[in-house]
Scaffold this active site. Structure first.
Site, short mmCIF file in Angstrom:
data_model
loop_
_atom_site.label_atom_id
_atom_site.label_comp_id
_atom_site.label_asym_id
_atom_site.label_seq_id
_atom_site.Cartn_x
_atom_site.Cartn_y
_atom_site.Cartn_z
N LYS A 1 -2.70 3.96 -9.74
CA LYS A 1 -1.24 3.80 -9.74
C LYS A 1 -0.84 2.41 -10.24
CE LYS A 1 -0.93 4.67 -5.27
NZ LYS A 1 -2.34 4.92 -4.92
N ARG B 1 5.60 8.15 0.71
CA ARG B 1 4.27 8.57 1.14
C ARG B 1 4.33 9.57 2.28
NH1 ARG B 1 1.39 3.70 -0.63
NH2 ARG B 1 -0.82 4.00 -0.34
N ARG C 1 -13.10 -3.12 -6.95
CA ARG C 1 -11.85 -3.76 -7.40
C ARG C 1 -11.81 -5.22 -6.94
NH1 ARG C 1 -6.30 -1.06 -5.84
NH2 ARG C 1 -7.25 -1.06 -3.78
N ARG D 1 -9.30 -7.08 -1.75
CA ARG D 1 -8.22 -6.77 -0.81
C ARG D 1 -8.83 -6.48 0.56
NH1 ARG D 1 -4.14 -2.39 -3.43
NH2 ARG D 1 -4.49 -1.37 -1.43
N ARG E 1 -7.53 5.67 4.78
CA ARG E 1 -6.47 5.77 3.75
C ARG E 1 -6.48 7.15 3.11
NH1 ARG E 1 -8.22 0.63 0.52
NH2 ARG E 1 -6.72 1.22 -1.09
P1 AP5 Z 1 -5.60 0.80 -8.99
O1 AP5 Z 1 -4.76 0.98 -10.19
O2 AP5 Z 1 -5.56 -0.51 -8.31
O3 AP5 Z 1 -5.36 2.01 -7.98
P2 AP5 Z 1 -4.15 2.33 -7.02
O4 AP5 Z 1 -3.87 3.79 -7.14
O5 AP5 Z 1 -3.02 1.40 -7.24
O6 AP5 Z 1 -4.88 2.09 -5.63
P3 AP5 Z 1 -4.38 1.31 -4.33
O7 AP5 Z 1 -5.62 1.01 -3.56
O8 AP5 Z 1 -3.47 0.19 -4.67
O9 AP5 Z 1 -3.59 2.45 -3.63
P4 AP5 Z 1 -3.17 2.53 -2.17
O10 AP5 Z 1 -2.20 3.64 -2.23
O11 AP5 Z 1 -4.30 2.68 -1.22
O12 AP5 Z 1 -2.61 1.06 -1.87
P5 AP5 Z 1 -1.13 0.46 -1.76
O13 AP5 Z 1 -1.19 -0.94 -2.19
O14 AP5 Z 1 -0.12 1.36 -2.35
O15 AP5 Z 1 -7.11 1.13 -9.41
C1 AP5 Z 1 -8.18 0.97 -8.47
C2 AP5 Z 1 -9.39 0.39 -9.21
O16 AP5 Z 1 -9.87 1.34 -10.17
C3 AP5 Z 1 -9.08 -0.89 -10.01
O17 AP5 Z 1 -10.16 -1.75 -9.91
C4 AP5 Z 1 -8.87 -0.38 -11.45
O18 AP5 Z 1 -9.24 -1.35 -12.40
C5 AP5 Z 1 -9.80 0.83 -11.50
N1 AP5 Z 1 -9.26 1.91 -12.35
C6 AP5 Z 1 -7.97 2.35 -12.41
N2 AP5 Z 1 -7.84 3.38 -13.26
C7 AP5 Z 1 -9.09 3.61 -13.76
C8 AP5 Z 1 -9.61 4.57 -14.68
N3 AP5 Z 1 -8.82 5.49 -15.28
N4 AP5 Z 1 -10.94 4.54 -14.95
C9 AP5 Z 1 -11.76 3.61 -14.34
N5 AP5 Z 1 -11.32 2.67 -13.46
C10 AP5 Z 1 -10.00 2.68 -13.16
O19 AP5 Z 1 -0.91 0.50 -0.19
C11 AP5 Z 1 -1.70 -0.28 0.67
C12 AP5 Z 1 -1.33 -0.02 2.11
O20 AP5 Z 1 0.03 -0.42 2.35
C13 AP5 Z 1 -1.39 1.44 2.58
O21 AP5 Z 1 -2.68 1.83 2.96
C14 AP5 Z 1 -0.41 1.41 3.75
O22 AP5 Z 1 -1.01 0.84 4.89
C15 AP5 Z 1 0.68 0.46 3.26
N6 AP5 Z 1 1.76 1.16 2.55
C16 AP5 Z 1 2.09 1.05 1.24
N7 AP5 Z 1 3.11 1.87 0.93
C17 AP5 Z 1 3.43 2.53 2.06
C18 AP5 Z 1 4.38 3.53 2.38
N8 AP5 Z 1 5.21 4.02 1.43
N9 AP5 Z 1 4.43 3.98 3.65
C19 AP5 Z 1 3.61 3.50 4.61
N10 AP5 Z 1 2.67 2.56 4.38
C20 AP5 Z 1 2.59 2.08 3.12
MG MG Z 2 -2.05 -0.09 -6.09
#
Ligand code: AP5
Ligand code: MG
Length: 216
Positions: free
Chosen positions: A17, A91, A128, A161, A172
């Site tokens: 994402k 979410r 990552r 992270r 997660r």
């Molecule tokens: P990356 O692009 O970083 O993936 P991502 O989908 O953004 O993963 P996140 O870990 O950020 O998602 P998340 O939903 O767990 O975390 P968030 O910050 O939203 O890619 C991952 C890795 O793969 C990178 O190293 C990248 O280079 C590599 N990669 C990407 N695409 C690739 C490809 N095609 N091929 C190969 N490699 C690739 O949320 C964190 C926390 O915040 C949650 O757990 C929760 O506690 C809280 N939170 C956030 N939003 C909410 C909400 N709406 N409600 C409640 N709690 C929330």
């Molecule tokens: Mg992300």
């Protein structure tokens, strides 16, 4: 006049994402609104929201809806006429319904759903690395920085992270399947959903997203 884009990008942790958001923002000029980034900023500034969110995020649990909804609502209200890209929000069904309510005047135009099998996500998450200064994201396998352990943009030392552990990822993924995946059907019924195979190369995934957003 060009149509305003109000986009949601969803998918499990590690689906890509954030990676795709960076590219979408550059090409389509929308504002990136990542709920995860907002929480991480609040945590590093030690605000009351940050302190509350940290106890959930480190364990891989969702932050309560009330806190999250208010944070995102405020961020959207600051976008004015600029389109935006919601990354990581909504979410839960409660968040999706709140979003529909406060975007009545200028609703969501497309939902990009990046699909990836759980088994492939562990490797991505543990390899990552992120820049604590400018937020740039790297991967030890698929997106290496030019110099080992150093951010290409601002030369800061890269970190992992706090929630990028196998243990937290399990929680997660559980949260994703039980609370977030139902939104796939929710947005599909509204005719807004576009699913993409997130296991392809980053550039291939982006080409597919671009075609969707260009309406091709
Ligand atoms: P990356 O692009 O970083 O993936 P991502 O989908 O953004 O993963 P996140 O870990 O950020 O998602 P998340 O939903 O767990 O975390 P968030 O910050 O939203 O890619 C991952 C890795 O793969 C990178 O190293 C990248 O280079 C590599 N990669 C990407 N695409 C690739 C490809 N095609 N091929 C190969 N490699 C690739 O949320 C964190 C926390 O915040 C949650 O757990 C929760 O506690 C809280 N939170 C956030 N939003 C909410 C909400 N709406 N409600 C409640 N709690 C929330
Ligand atoms: Mg992300």
């Amino acid at each position: 006049m060009e149509k305003k884009l109000n986009i949601i990008i969803m998918g499990p942790p590690g689906a890509g994402k954030g990676t795709q958001s960076e590219l979408i923002v550059k090409k389509f000029g929308v504002k990136h609104l990542s709920s995860g980034d907002m929480f991480r900023e609040a945590i590093s500034n030690k605000t009351p929201i940050g302190l509350e969110a940290k106890s959930y995020i480190d364990k891989g649990l969702l932050v309560p809806d009330s806190v999250t909804i208010n944070l995102v609502k405020e961020a959207i209200s600051k976008c004015g006429k600029q389109g935006y890209l919601l990354d990581g929000f909504p979410r839960t069904l409660i968040q999706a319904e709140a979003l529909a309510e406060f975007t009545k005047e200028s609703p969501i135009t497309s939902v990009i759903n990046i699909e990836a099998d759980d088994s492939k996500l562990v490797e991505r998450i543990v390899s990552r690395r992120v820049c604590p200064h400018c937020g740039a994201s790297y991967n030890l396998i698929s997106k290496k920085p030019l110099v080992d352990g150093i951010c290409d943009n601002c030369h800061t030392k890269l970190v992992q992270r706090a929630d990028d552990t196998e243990e937290s990822l399990k929680t997660r993924l559980k949260a994703y399947h039980s609370m977030t995946q139902p939104l796939v059907e929710y947005y599909s019924k509204q005719g807004l959903l576009h699913s993409i195979d997130g296991l392809q190369n980053i550039s291939v995934v982006f080409d597919e997203i671009s075609k969707i957003l260009e309406g091709k």
